[in-house]
Design an enzyme around this catalytic site. Sequence first.
Site, PDB file in Angstrom:
ATOM      1  N   THR A  46      -4.098   2.326  29.194  1.00  0.00           N
ATOM      2  CA  THR A  46      -4.001   3.243  28.058  1.00  0.00           C
ATOM      3  C   THR A  46      -4.330   4.665  28.500  1.00  0.00           C
ATOM      4  O   THR A  46      -5.310   4.888  29.215  1.00  0.00           O
ATOM      5  CB  THR A  46      -4.976   2.826  26.937  1.00  0.00           C
ATOM      6  OG1 THR A  46      -4.626   1.528  26.474  1.00  0.00           O
ATOM      7  CG2 THR A  46      -4.907   3.801  25.767  1.00  0.00           C
ATOM      8  N   THR A  47      -3.534   5.620  28.055  1.00  0.00           N
ATOM      9  CA  THR A  47      -3.808   7.025  28.350  1.00  0.00           C
ATOM     10  C   THR A  47      -5.176   7.420  27.808  1.00  0.00           C
ATOM     11  O   THR A  47      -5.568   7.023  26.709  1.00  0.00           O
ATOM     12  CB  THR A  47      -2.719   7.921  27.728  1.00  0.00           C
ATOM     13  OG1 THR A  47      -1.461   7.572  28.314  1.00  0.00           O
ATOM     14  CG2 THR A  47      -2.994   9.395  27.976  1.00  0.00           C
ATOM     15  N   SER A 106     -19.120  -2.303   6.389  1.00  0.00           N
ATOM     16  CA  SER A 106     -18.640  -1.095   5.713  1.00  0.00           C
ATOM     17  C   SER A 106     -18.125  -1.316   4.301  1.00  0.00           C
ATOM     18  O   SER A 106     -18.023  -0.351   3.540  1.00  0.00           O
ATOM     19  CB  SER A 106     -17.529  -0.454   6.544  1.00  0.00           C
ATOM     20  OG  SER A 106     -16.404  -1.311   6.632  1.00  0.00           O
ATOM     21  N   ARG A 119       0.829  -1.203   0.000  1.00  0.00           N
ATOM     22  CA  ARG A 119       0.000   0.000   0.000  1.00  0.00           C
ATOM     23  C   ARG A 119       0.866   1.257   0.000  1.00  0.00           C
ATOM     24  O   ARG A 119       1.842   1.354   0.733  1.00  0.00           O
ATOM     25  CB  ARG A 119      -0.929   0.001   1.218  1.00  0.00           C
ATOM     26  CG  ARG A 119      -1.835  -1.223   1.244  1.00  0.00           C
ATOM     27  CD  ARG A 119      -2.798  -1.211   2.402  1.00  0.00           C
ATOM     28  NE  ARG A 119      -3.634  -2.428   2.373  1.00  0.00           N
ATOM     29  CZ  ARG A 119      -4.749  -2.573   3.065  1.00  0.00           C
ATOM     30  NH1 ARG A 119      -5.176  -1.600   3.836  1.00  0.00           N
ATOM     31  NH2 ARG A 119      -5.441  -3.696   2.979  1.00  0.00           N
ATOM     32  N   SER A 157     -19.632 -15.370  16.123  1.00  0.00           N
ATOM     33  CA  SER A 157     -19.211 -14.184  15.393  1.00  0.00           C
ATOM     34  C   SER A 157     -19.549 -14.301  13.909  1.00  0.00           C
ATOM     35  O   SER A 157     -19.277 -15.323  13.277  1.00  0.00           O
ATOM     36  CB  SER A 157     -17.698 -13.991  15.565  1.00  0.00           C
ATOM     37  OG  SER A 157     -17.241 -12.841  14.898  1.00  0.00           O
ATOM     38  N   HIS A 216     -20.201   2.189  11.746  1.00  0.00           N
ATOM     39  CA  HIS A 216     -20.491   2.845  10.469  1.00  0.00           C
ATOM     40  C   HIS A 216     -21.936   3.346  10.388  1.00  0.00           C
ATOM     41  O   HIS A 216     -22.398   3.723   9.311  1.00  0.00           O
ATOM     42  CB  HIS A 216     -20.186   1.909   9.299  1.00  0.00           C
ATOM     43  CG  HIS A 216     -18.725   1.668   9.120  1.00  0.00           C
ATOM     44  ND1 HIS A 216     -17.903   2.517   8.416  1.00  0.00           N
ATOM     45  CD2 HIS A 216     -17.917   0.677   9.593  1.00  0.00           C
ATOM     46  CE1 HIS A 216     -16.664   2.068   8.441  1.00  0.00           C
ATOM     47  NE2 HIS A 216     -16.650   0.949   9.152  1.00  0.00           N
ATOM     48  N   THR A 267     -18.108   4.283  17.384  1.00  0.00           N
ATOM     49  CA  THR A 267     -16.889   5.066  17.236  1.00  0.00           C
ATOM     50  C   THR A 267     -17.226   6.541  17.241  1.00  0.00           C
ATOM     51  O   THR A 267     -18.339   6.944  16.914  1.00  0.00           O
ATOM     52  CB  THR A 267     -16.154   4.714  15.929  1.00  0.00           C
ATOM     53  OG1 THR A 267     -14.908   5.406  15.885  1.00  0.00           O
ATOM     54  CG2 THR A 267     -16.972   5.106  14.702  1.00  0.00           C
ATOM     55  N   THR A 318      -8.382  -6.401   3.206  1.00  0.00           N
ATOM     56  CA  THR A 318      -9.593  -5.698   3.647  1.00  0.00           C
ATOM     57  C   THR A 318     -10.842  -6.353   3.059  1.00  0.00           C
ATOM     58  O   THR A 318     -11.878  -6.446   3.721  1.00  0.00           O
ATOM     59  CB  THR A 318      -9.524  -4.214   3.252  1.00  0.00           C
ATOM     60  OG1 THR A 318      -8.306  -3.654   3.769  1.00  0.00           O
ATOM     61  CG2 THR A 318     -10.700  -3.438   3.804  1.00  0.00           C
ATOM     62  N   LYS A 331     -15.992   8.493  12.952  1.00  0.00           N
ATOM     63  CA  LYS A 331     -16.627   8.458  11.636  1.00  0.00           C
ATOM     64  C   LYS A 331     -17.768   9.474  11.596  1.00  0.00           C
ATOM     65  O   LYS A 331     -17.544  10.637  11.283  1.00  0.00           O
ATOM     66  CB  LYS A 331     -17.051   7.031  11.307  1.00  0.00           C
ATOM     67  CG  LYS A 331     -15.847   6.096  11.161  1.00  0.00           C
ATOM     68  CD  LYS A 331     -16.234   4.678  10.888  1.00  0.00           C
ATOM     69  CE  LYS A 331     -15.034   3.804  10.581  1.00  0.00           C
ATOM     70  NZ  LYS A 331     -14.038   3.696  11.668  1.00  0.00           N
TER      71      LYS A 331
END
Length: 428
Positions: free
Chosen positions: A277-278, A189, A21, A137, A217, A245, A363, A248
Amino acid sequence: MEYRRCFEDAIARLKAERRYRVFAEIEGDARRFPHAVWHRGTHVLQNVVIWCSNDYLGMSTNSDVIEAMNNAAARHGVGAGGTRNISGTNHALVQLEAELADLHGKEAALVFTSGWISNLAAISTIADLLPNCLILSDELNHNSIIEGTKRSSSERKIWRHNDLAHLEELLVSEPRERAKLIVFESLYSMDGDIAPIGAICDLAEKYGAMTYVDEVHAVGLYGAHGGGIAERDGHMSRLDIIEGTLAKGFGTLGGYIAASKPVVDAVRSYASSFIFTTALPPAVAAAATEAVRIAKRRPDLRSALERQAWLTKHALSAAGLPVQSNSSHIVPVMVRDAALCRAASDMLLERHGIYVAAINYPTVARGTERLRITPTPRHTDAHIGDLVEALVDVWKTLGLSFAEPGEVGVLHAEGARCTYPDLKRAAE
Protein backbone atom coordinates in the site's frame (compact mmCIF):
# COMPACT_ATOMS: atom_id res chain seq x y z
CA MET A 1 -26.30 -12.60 -18.32
CA GLU A 2 -27.97 -9.28 -17.45
CA TYR A 3 -25.13 -7.84 -15.41
CA ARG A 4 -26.75 -4.45 -14.86
CA ARG A 5 -29.89 -6.11 -13.51
CA CYS A 6 -27.85 -7.96 -10.86
CA PHE A 7 -26.68 -4.69 -9.36
CA GLU A 8 -30.07 -3.04 -9.66
CA ASP A 9 -31.61 -5.99 -7.80
CA ALA A 10 -28.95 -5.74 -5.09
CA ILE A 11 -29.76 -2.07 -4.53
CA ALA A 12 -33.50 -2.82 -4.58
CA ARG A 13 -33.01 -5.37 -1.80
CA LEU A 14 -31.29 -2.76 0.36
CA LYS A 15 -34.14 -0.31 -0.24
CA ALA A 16 -36.75 -2.94 0.59
CA GLU A 17 -34.92 -3.70 3.85
CA ARG A 18 -34.68 0.05 4.56
CA ARG A 19 -30.90 -0.22 4.63
CA TYR A 20 -30.15 1.91 1.56
CA ARG A 21 -28.00 4.87 2.52
CA VAL A 22 -28.16 8.36 1.07
CA PHE A 23 -25.19 10.62 1.73
CA ALA A 24 -25.61 14.25 2.68
CA GLU A 25 -23.19 16.44 0.73
CA ILE A 26 -21.61 18.62 3.41
CA GLU A 27 -19.05 21.36 2.80
CA GLY A 28 -17.08 22.09 5.95
CA ASP A 29 -15.58 25.43 6.87
CA ALA A 30 -12.41 25.30 8.98
CA ARG A 31 -13.08 28.80 10.30
CA ARG A 32 -16.63 28.02 11.47
CA PHE A 33 -16.63 24.39 12.65
CA PRO A 34 -19.07 22.86 13.63
CA HIS A 35 -20.96 25.04 11.14
CA ALA A 36 -20.97 23.86 7.53
CA VAL A 37 -22.94 24.12 4.29
CA TRP A 38 -25.31 21.43 3.04
CA HIS A 39 -25.63 21.12 -0.75
CA ARG A 40 -29.32 20.27 -1.00
CA GLY A 41 -29.28 20.16 -4.77
CA THR A 42 -28.15 22.14 -7.76
CA HIS A 43 -27.46 25.71 -6.60
CA VAL A 44 -29.37 25.12 -3.34
CA LEU A 45 -27.29 25.60 -0.18
CA GLN A 46 -28.25 25.58 3.49
CA ASN A 47 -26.20 26.40 6.56
CA VAL A 48 -26.11 23.51 9.05
CA VAL A 49 -24.49 22.52 12.34
CA ILE A 50 -22.68 19.17 12.35
CA TRP A 51 -23.47 16.98 15.38
CA CYS A 52 -22.14 13.60 14.23
CA SER A 53 -18.48 14.11 13.32
CA ASN A 54 -15.77 11.82 14.67
CA ASP A 55 -13.45 14.83 14.61
CA TYR A 56 -14.06 14.86 18.35
CA LEU A 57 -11.70 17.73 19.24
CA GLY A 58 -12.16 19.72 16.03
CA MET A 59 -8.47 19.05 15.43
CA SER A 60 -8.87 19.03 11.64
CA THR A 61 -9.59 22.76 11.82
CA ASN A 62 -6.79 23.64 14.26
CA SER A 63 -4.68 26.41 12.73
CA ASP A 64 -1.37 24.82 13.78
CA VAL A 65 -2.36 21.47 12.25
CA ILE A 66 -3.40 23.17 9.02
CA GLU A 67 -0.16 25.14 8.92
CA ALA A 68 1.88 21.97 9.44
CA MET A 69 0.11 20.32 6.52
CA ASN A 70 0.46 23.35 4.24
CA ASN A 71 4.18 23.75 5.01
CA ALA A 72 4.90 20.07 4.43
CA ALA A 73 2.94 20.02 1.17
CA ALA A 74 4.80 23.09 -0.07
CA ARG A 75 8.17 21.52 0.79
CA HIS A 76 7.60 17.89 -0.14
CA GLY A 77 4.58 17.76 -2.48
CA VAL A 78 1.21 16.16 -1.93
CA GLY A 79 2.06 12.50 -2.55
CA ALA A 80 4.18 9.87 -0.85
CA GLY A 81 5.72 8.54 -4.05
CA GLY A 82 5.24 4.88 -3.34
CA THR A 83 5.06 2.12 -0.79
CA ARG A 84 7.18 2.26 2.35
CA ASN A 85 9.77 -0.17 1.01
CA ILE A 86 10.18 1.63 -2.34
CA SER A 87 10.03 5.37 -1.79
CA GLY A 88 7.35 6.13 0.78
CA THR A 89 9.29 6.11 4.05
CA ASN A 90 9.45 9.87 4.30
CA HIS A 91 10.97 11.72 7.24
CA ALA A 92 7.64 13.13 8.39
CA LEU A 93 6.23 9.61 8.66
CA VAL A 94 9.17 8.43 10.75
CA GLN A 95 8.67 11.42 13.07
CA LEU A 96 4.98 10.58 13.39
CA GLU A 97 5.72 6.98 14.39
CA ALA A 98 8.15 8.20 17.06
CA GLU A 99 5.46 10.52 18.50
CA LEU A 100 2.91 7.69 18.56
CA ALA A 101 5.28 5.25 20.25
CA ASP A 102 5.98 7.91 22.88
CA LEU A 103 2.27 8.63 23.31
CA HIS A 104 1.58 5.01 24.28
CA GLY A 105 4.86 4.28 26.09
CA LYS A 106 5.85 1.61 23.57
CA GLU A 107 9.14 0.82 21.84
CA ALA A 108 7.83 1.37 18.33
CA ALA A 109 4.82 2.29 16.20
CA LEU A 110 3.75 1.60 12.64
CA VAL A 111 1.44 3.84 10.58
CA PHE A 112 -1.08 2.57 8.03
CA THR A 113 -3.34 4.39 5.58
CA SER A 114 -6.41 3.93 7.80
CA GLY A 115 -7.55 2.49 11.11
CA TRP A 116 -9.51 -0.17 9.21
CA ILE A 117 -6.38 -1.35 7.42
CA SER A 118 -4.28 -1.28 10.60
CA ASN A 119 -6.69 -3.71 12.29
CA LEU A 120 -7.01 -5.92 9.23
CA ALA A 121 -3.23 -6.10 8.74
CA ALA A 122 -2.04 -6.28 12.33
CA ILE A 123 -4.53 -8.78 13.77
CA SER A 124 -4.26 -11.24 10.89
CA THR A 125 -0.48 -11.01 10.74
CA ILE A 126 0.14 -11.27 14.49
CA ALA A 127 -2.22 -14.23 14.85
CA ASP A 128 -0.72 -16.08 11.89
CA LEU A 129 2.81 -15.62 13.19
CA LEU A 130 1.83 -17.21 16.51
CA PRO A 131 1.77 -21.04 16.27
CA ASN A 132 -1.69 -22.56 16.69
CA CYS A 133 -3.06 -19.20 17.86
CA LEU A 134 -6.57 -18.79 19.22
CA ILE A 135 -8.14 -15.35 18.71
CA LEU A 136 -10.64 -14.32 21.39
CA SER A 137 -12.72 -11.43 20.08
CA ASP A 138 -15.40 -9.36 21.83
CA GLU A 139 -18.76 -9.82 20.10
CA LEU A 140 -19.23 -6.07 19.54
CA ASN A 141 -15.84 -5.48 17.97
CA HIS A 142 -15.68 -3.20 14.92
CA ASN A 143 -15.96 -4.55 11.39
CA SER A 144 -12.23 -3.97 10.81
CA ILE A 145 -11.42 -6.26 13.75
CA ILE A 146 -13.87 -8.88 12.53
CA GLU A 147 -12.31 -8.79 9.07
CA GLY A 148 -8.83 -9.00 10.59
CA THR A 149 -9.75 -12.15 12.51
CA LYS A 150 -11.39 -13.67 9.42
CA ARG A 151 -8.33 -12.94 7.27
CA SER A 152 -6.19 -14.93 9.69
CA SER A 153 -5.97 -18.69 9.39
CA SER A 154 -6.14 -18.95 13.20
CA GLU A 155 -9.07 -20.37 15.13
CA ARG A 156 -11.30 -17.69 16.61
CA LYS A 157 -13.88 -17.62 19.37
CA ILE A 158 -16.27 -14.81 20.27
CA TRP A 159 -16.79 -13.78 23.87
CA ARG A 160 -19.90 -11.97 25.03
CA HIS A 161 -19.51 -8.22 25.16
CA ASN A 162 -17.42 -7.11 28.16
CA ASP A 163 -18.33 -10.41 29.88
CA LEU A 164 -15.25 -11.31 31.91
CA ALA A 165 -16.74 -14.58 33.15
CA HIS A 166 -17.32 -15.76 29.58
CA LEU A 167 -13.82 -14.68 28.53
CA GLU A 168 -12.30 -16.61 31.43
CA GLU A 169 -14.44 -19.63 30.58
CA LEU A 170 -12.93 -19.66 27.09
CA LEU A 171 -9.40 -19.08 28.38
CA VAL A 172 -9.51 -21.78 31.04
CA SER A 173 -10.65 -24.36 28.48
CA GLU A 174 -7.36 -23.98 26.58
CA PRO A 175 -3.89 -25.23 27.54
CA ARG A 176 -1.85 -22.41 29.05
CA GLU A 177 0.94 -23.04 26.54
CA ARG A 178 -1.37 -22.41 23.57
CA ALA A 179 -0.90 -18.99 21.94
CA LYS A 180 -3.91 -16.76 22.60
CA LEU A 181 -4.71 -13.24 21.42
CA ILE A 182 -7.47 -11.29 23.21
CA VAL A 183 -8.84 -8.57 20.91
CA PHE A 184 -11.18 -5.86 22.15
CA GLU A 185 -11.97 -2.15 22.01
CA SER A 186 -11.41 0.29 24.84
CA LEU A 187 -14.46 2.37 23.92
CA TYR A 188 -17.30 1.03 21.77
CA SER A 189 -18.39 3.83 19.49
CA MET A 190 -22.09 3.07 19.06
CA ASP A 191 -23.11 2.52 22.69
CA GLY A 192 -20.25 4.53 24.17
CA ASP A 193 -19.48 1.93 26.84
CA ILE A 194 -15.96 1.22 28.06
CA ALA A 195 -14.11 -2.07 28.41
CA PRO A 196 -12.75 -3.26 31.79
CA ILE A 197 -9.16 -3.08 30.55
CA GLY A 198 -7.51 -3.85 33.87
CA ALA A 199 -9.60 -6.96 34.45
CA ILE A 200 -8.96 -8.17 30.89
CA CYS A 201 -5.22 -7.71 31.44
CA ASP A 202 -5.54 -9.70 34.70
CA LEU A 203 -7.05 -12.61 32.78
CA ALA A 204 -4.47 -12.34 30.01
CA GLU A 205 -1.65 -12.53 32.54
CA LYS A 206 -3.31 -15.37 34.43
CA TYR A 207 -3.80 -17.53 31.34
CA GLY A 208 -0.79 -16.51 29.24
CA ALA A 209 -2.55 -14.51 26.51
CA MET A 210 -1.48 -11.50 24.47
CA THR A 211 -3.72 -8.41 24.41
CA TYR A 212 -4.68 -6.24 21.45
CA VAL A 213 -6.79 -3.16 22.18
CA ASP A 214 -8.43 -0.84 19.67
CA GLU A 215 -8.36 2.72 21.07
CA VAL A 216 -9.57 4.52 17.95
CA HIS A 217 -12.45 6.34 19.66
CA ALA A 218 -10.34 7.22 22.70
CA VAL A 219 -6.91 8.40 21.53
CA GLY A 220 -6.51 12.13 21.98
CA LEU A 221 -9.60 12.22 24.22
CA TYR A 222 -8.66 10.38 27.42
CA GLY A 223 -5.60 10.19 29.61
CA ALA A 224 -3.16 12.84 30.80
CA HIS A 225 -1.57 13.08 27.35
CA GLY A 226 -4.38 11.74 25.14
CA GLY A 227 -3.11 8.15 25.14
CA GLY A 228 -6.65 6.82 25.53
CA ILE A 229 -8.62 4.87 28.12
CA ALA A 230 -5.60 2.66 28.85
CA GLU A 231 -3.54 5.71 29.79
CA ARG A 232 -6.36 7.16 31.85
CA ASP A 233 -6.76 3.90 33.79
CA GLY A 234 -3.02 3.22 34.10
CA HIS A 235 -2.84 0.05 31.97
CA MET A 236 -0.85 1.02 28.87
CA SER A 237 2.25 -0.92 29.95
CA ARG A 238 0.18 -4.08 30.47
CA LEU A 239 -1.18 -4.15 26.91
CA ASP A 240 0.85 -5.84 24.18
CA ILE A 241 -0.54 -4.01 21.16
CA ILE A 242 -2.41 -0.70 21.11
CA GLU A 243 -4.14 0.25 17.87
CA GLY A 244 -5.38 3.73 17.12
CA THR A 245 -6.43 6.11 14.41
CA LEU A 246 -5.31 9.53 13.25
CA ALA A 247 -8.70 10.29 11.70
CA LYS A 248 -10.81 10.97 14.80
CA GLY A 249 -9.33 12.67 17.86
CA PHE A 250 -6.32 13.73 15.80
CA GLY A 251 -8.42 15.01 12.90
CA THR A 252 -6.34 13.79 9.95
CA LEU A 253 -6.01 10.39 8.23
CA GLY A 254 -4.43 7.03 8.93
CA GLY A 255 -4.21 4.27 11.52
CA TYR A 256 -1.39 2.75 13.56
CA ILE A 257 -0.24 0.16 16.04
CA ALA A 258 2.15 0.72 18.95
CA ALA A 259 3.92 -2.25 20.52
CA SER A 260 7.33 -3.80 21.17
CA LYS A 261 9.95 -3.52 18.44
CA PRO A 262 9.73 -7.23 17.47
CA VAL A 263 5.94 -7.09 17.08
CA VAL A 264 6.03 -3.90 15.02
CA ASP A 265 8.91 -5.16 12.89
CA ALA A 266 7.14 -8.46 12.25
CA VAL A 267 3.94 -6.72 11.11
CA ARG A 268 5.99 -4.34 8.95
CA SER A 269 7.77 -7.27 7.34
CA TYR A 270 4.87 -9.71 6.87
CA ALA A 271 1.60 -7.77 6.44
CA SER A 272 0.81 -7.66 2.73
CA SER A 273 -1.78 -4.90 3.15
CA PHE A 274 1.01 -2.75 4.60
CA ILE A 275 3.80 -3.82 2.24
CA PHE A 276 1.83 -3.21 -0.97
CA THR A 277 0.00 0.00 0.00
CA THR A 278 1.23 3.49 -0.84
CA ALA A 279 2.38 5.34 2.27
CA LEU A 280 0.73 8.38 3.83
CA PRO A 281 1.95 11.60 2.17
CA PRO A 282 4.40 13.75 4.16
CA ALA A 283 1.81 16.54 4.47
CA VAL A 284 -0.69 14.22 6.16
CA ALA A 285 2.01 12.77 8.42
CA ALA A 286 3.20 16.25 9.42
CA ALA A 287 -0.34 17.37 10.22
CA ALA A 288 -0.97 14.22 12.28
CA THR A 289 2.30 14.69 14.18
CA GLU A 290 1.32 18.24 15.09
CA ALA A 291 -2.12 17.05 16.19
CA VAL A 292 -0.59 14.39 18.46
CA ARG A 293 1.76 16.96 19.96
CA ILE A 294 -1.12 19.35 20.59
CA ALA A 295 -3.16 16.62 22.26
CA LYS A 296 -0.24 15.74 24.53
CA ARG A 297 0.08 19.28 25.85
CA ARG A 298 -3.61 20.36 25.83
CA PRO A 299 -5.58 18.57 28.56
CA ASP A 300 -7.93 21.56 28.46
CA LEU A 301 -9.30 20.26 25.16
CA ARG A 302 -10.22 16.98 26.83
CA SER A 303 -11.80 18.84 29.74
CA ALA A 304 -13.85 20.97 27.36
CA LEU A 305 -15.02 17.89 25.46
CA GLU A 306 -16.00 16.16 28.70
CA ARG A 307 -18.00 19.19 29.81
CA GLN A 308 -19.90 19.59 26.54
CA ALA A 309 -20.63 15.86 26.30
CA TRP A 310 -21.91 15.82 29.89
CA LEU A 311 -23.97 18.93 29.28
CA THR A 312 -25.47 17.51 26.08
CA LYS A 313 -26.48 14.23 27.75
CA HIS A 314 -28.08 15.95 30.70
CA ALA A 315 -29.91 18.53 28.61
CA LEU A 316 -31.34 15.82 26.33
CA SER A 317 -32.29 13.62 29.28
CA ALA A 318 -33.94 16.54 31.09
CA ALA A 319 -36.10 17.09 28.00
CA GLY A 320 -37.27 13.46 28.12
CA LEU A 321 -35.29 12.25 25.12
CA PRO A 322 -34.17 8.59 25.31
CA VAL A 323 -30.42 8.92 25.80
CA GLN A 324 -28.62 5.63 26.33
CA SER A 325 -26.48 5.94 29.44
CA ASN A 326 -22.68 5.59 29.29
CA SER A 327 -19.60 7.20 30.78
CA SER A 328 -17.99 8.39 27.55
CA HIS A 329 -18.33 11.31 25.14
CA ILE A 330 -20.71 9.38 22.84
CA VAL A 331 -24.39 10.40 23.07
CA PRO A 332 -26.73 7.72 21.60
CA VAL A 333 -30.37 8.85 21.30
CA MET A 334 -32.43 5.71 20.73
CA VAL A 335 -35.11 5.47 18.02
CA ARG A 336 -35.29 1.66 17.57
CA ASP A 337 -36.85 1.77 14.09
CA ALA A 338 -34.93 2.10 10.82
CA ALA A 339 -37.51 4.11 8.88
CA LEU A 340 -38.21 6.48 11.77
CA CYS A 341 -34.51 6.92 12.43
CA ARG A 342 -33.97 7.94 8.82
CA ALA A 343 -36.98 10.27 9.01
CA ALA A 344 -35.69 11.87 12.21
CA SER A 345 -32.29 12.51 10.64
CA ASP A 346 -33.88 13.99 7.51
CA MET A 347 -36.21 16.23 9.52
CA LEU A 348 -33.38 17.53 11.69
CA LEU A 349 -31.44 18.49 8.59
CA GLU A 350 -34.27 19.92 6.49
CA ARG A 351 -36.28 21.67 9.19
CA HIS A 352 -33.64 22.64 11.74
CA GLY A 353 -30.33 22.73 9.89
CA ILE A 354 -28.82 20.10 12.20
CA TYR A 355 -26.87 17.21 10.71
CA VAL A 356 -26.98 13.94 12.66
CA ALA A 357 -26.66 10.77 10.59
CA ALA A 358 -29.07 7.89 11.17
CA ILE A 359 -27.33 4.77 12.49
CA ASN A 360 -29.10 1.65 11.22
CA TYR A 361 -28.31 -2.02 10.57
CA PRO A 362 -25.68 -3.38 9.90
CA THR A 363 -23.76 -0.76 11.91
CA VAL A 364 -26.02 -1.58 14.87
CA ALA A 365 -28.38 -4.49 15.46
CA ARG A 366 -31.95 -4.26 14.19
CA GLY A 367 -34.18 -2.74 16.83
CA THR A 368 -31.36 -0.58 18.23
CA GLU A 369 -31.35 2.14 15.57
CA ARG A 370 -30.26 5.50 16.94
CA LEU A 371 -29.03 8.99 16.33
CA ARG A 372 -25.39 9.07 17.43
CA ILE A 373 -24.55 12.56 18.66
CA THR A 374 -20.93 13.62 19.16
CA PRO A 375 -20.33 16.92 20.94
CA THR A 376 -16.99 18.69 20.56
CA PRO A 377 -15.30 21.54 22.45
CA ARG A 378 -16.48 23.79 19.61
CA HIS A 379 -20.16 23.14 20.30
CA THR A 380 -21.39 25.96 22.51
CA ASP A 381 -24.11 25.91 25.14
CA ALA A 382 -26.31 27.71 22.60
CA HIS A 383 -25.71 24.88 20.10
CA ILE A 384 -26.79 22.39 22.75
CA GLY A 385 -29.95 24.33 23.50
CA ASP A 386 -30.81 24.44 19.78
CA LEU A 387 -30.17 20.71 19.46
CA VAL A 388 -32.51 19.84 22.32
CA GLU A 389 -35.24 22.11 20.98
CA ALA A 390 -34.94 20.57 17.50
CA LEU A 391 -34.97 16.99 18.76
CA VAL A 392 -38.05 17.62 20.91
CA ASP A 393 -39.83 19.00 17.84
CA VAL A 394 -38.81 15.99 15.72
CA TRP A 395 -39.84 13.51 18.43
CA LYS A 396 -43.28 15.15 18.71
CA THR A 397 -43.78 15.43 14.96
CA LEU A 398 -42.89 11.78 14.30
CA GLY A 399 -44.70 10.48 17.38
CA LEU A 400 -41.54 8.95 18.84
CA SER A 401 -41.50 7.77 22.43
CA PHE A 402 -40.11 10.05 25.11
CA ALA A 403 -38.36 8.73 28.19
CA GLU A 404 -39.53 9.76 31.62
CA PRO A 405 -37.76 13.06 32.30
CA GLY A 406 -35.09 12.58 34.93
CA GLU A 407 -34.65 14.70 38.02
CA VAL A 408 -30.99 15.37 37.27
CA GLY A 409 -30.24 18.91 36.10
CA VAL A 410 -27.59 20.24 33.74
CA LEU A 411 -24.82 22.76 34.07
CA HIS A 412 -24.96 26.18 32.50
CA ALA A 413 -21.83 28.21 31.77
CA GLU A 414 -21.34 29.33 35.38
CA GLY A 415 -21.68 25.79 36.74
CA ALA A 416 -25.01 26.17 38.56
CA ARG A 417 -27.72 23.51 38.39
CA CYS A 418 -30.54 24.29 36.02
CA THR A 419 -33.24 22.73 33.87
CA TYR A 420 -33.38 22.65 30.07
CA PRO A 421 -35.38 25.92 29.69
CA ASP A 422 -32.87 27.67 31.96
CA LEU A 423 -30.04 26.34 29.79
CA LYS A 424 -31.71 27.70 26.68
CA ARG A 425 -32.22 31.16 28.20
CA ALA A 426 -28.68 31.29 29.60
CA ALA A 427 -27.20 30.29 26.25
CA GLU A 428 -29.12 32.98 24.44
